[in-house]
Design an enzyme around this catalytic site. Sequence first.
Site, PDB file in Angstrom:
ATOM      1  N   VAL A 108       0.864  -1.175   0.000  1.00 27.15           N
ATOM      2  CA  VAL A 108       0.000   0.000   0.000  1.00 27.15           C
ATOM      3  C   VAL A 108       0.898   1.222   0.000  1.00 27.15           C
ATOM      4  O   VAL A 108       1.848   1.306   0.797  1.00 27.15           O
ATOM      5  CB  VAL A 108      -0.925   0.020   1.233  1.00 27.15           C
ATOM      6  CG1 VAL A 108      -1.800   1.272   1.221  1.00 27.15           C
ATOM      7  CG2 VAL A 108      -1.779  -1.238   1.290  1.00 27.15           C
ATOM      8  N   CYS A 109       0.638   2.142  -0.929  1.00 23.14           N
ATOM      9  CA  CYS A 109       1.369   3.399  -0.973  1.00 23.14           C
ATOM     10  C   CYS A 109       2.868   3.142  -1.157  1.00 23.14           C
ATOM     11  O   CYS A 109       3.273   2.369  -2.021  1.00 23.14           O
ATOM     12  CB  CYS A 109       1.069   4.180   0.303  1.00 23.14           C
ATOM     13  SG  CYS A 109       1.524   5.920   0.277  1.00 23.14           S
ATOM     14  N   SER A 110       3.704   3.753  -0.313  1.00 13.41           N
ATOM     15  CA  SER A 110       5.155   3.620  -0.457  1.00 13.41           C
ATOM     16  C   SER A 110       5.685   2.290   0.059  1.00 13.41           C
ATOM     17  O   SER A 110       6.901   2.053   0.013  1.00 13.41           O
ATOM     18  CB  SER A 110       5.862   4.771   0.266  1.00 13.41           C
ATOM     19  OG  SER A 110       5.538   4.773   1.646  1.00 13.41           O
ATOM     20  N   GLY A 111       4.822   1.413   0.513  1.00 12.38           N
ATOM     21  CA  GLY A 111       5.256   0.056   0.861  1.00 12.38           C
ATOM     22  C   GLY A 111       5.869  -0.650  -0.326  1.00 12.38           C
ATOM     23  O   GLY A 111       6.604  -1.636  -0.175  1.00 12.38           O
ATOM     24  N   THR A 128       2.802   3.248  -6.950  1.00 13.79           N
ATOM     25  CA  THR A 128       3.080   3.722  -5.600  1.00 13.79           C
ATOM     26  C   THR A 128       2.498   5.125  -5.474  1.00 13.79           C
ATOM     27  O   THR A 128       1.803   5.605  -6.378  1.00 13.79           O
ATOM     28  CB  THR A 128       4.602   3.723  -5.320  1.00 13.79           C
ATOM     29  OG1 THR A 128       4.829   4.019  -3.928  1.00 13.79           O
ATOM     30  CG2 THR A 128       5.333   4.739  -6.177  1.00 13.79           C
TER      31      THR A 128
END
Length: 242
Positions: A108-111, A128
């Site tokens: 999720v996102c910058s993961g 991202t």
Amino acid sequence: MSTHKIAIVAMQGVQLLDVIGPSDVFAEANRQSGLGYYSVEVVSTSGSPVRGSSGLALIPDRLIDEEPSEVDTLLVAGDPLIQERPLTENLLRWVKQASAKANRVGSVCSGAFVLGEAGLLTGKRATTHWSQASEFARRFPDVKLEPNRIFTKDGNVWTSAGVTAGIDLALAIVEQDLGLGLPSESLESSWCFSNGPADRHSSARSLPGRLPRKRRFVLPRTSSPTTSPPTSPWRPWRSAWE
């Protein structure tokens, strides 16, 4: 039906909505389906409570120091400052080991930076947070970055754009796992954005919905499909009901 085990990795400084949003979708799917299908746990990189980027704390269920147990879906939550923090060898090793056991891996996102560093995105399509897309592309040139996607799915690897896009990713996972028998319109009405085609442009001015009850979900009038995303770090999405 056997339980589907989901592990969400949360680092210190995590964007808490990256954890809470998807986990609440899975909890709502359990409630609406009556199946109790999903079991969610938070895995931390340290023994202390996880302090989120907002300052609030999250109590993890287990640590990455422990050998990864059986996991069906592995998700890595993002950190707004992930570009400035070193990713530890322990974290990357645990993610690699857990992903080898998982049927599905995602971020999720910058993961996505964690999956990238772990070598799990090489040659795959991914997305991202829009504000970190340039740095992601620089670090991981072998990844087919698609920065304007809400989420991507390439084989068993899923990635989402920023923050609330993790909710869309989770809704898509629920649809794949439990099928259309789940009353998904109620799930959709619980959130600020609708589960739908993954290639909806993240900076679109409006997103007409082909959903029951003539609903549509629209974005603020700050950009259009042909312009760059707004420079503000906040891009709130709101829903409009017809």
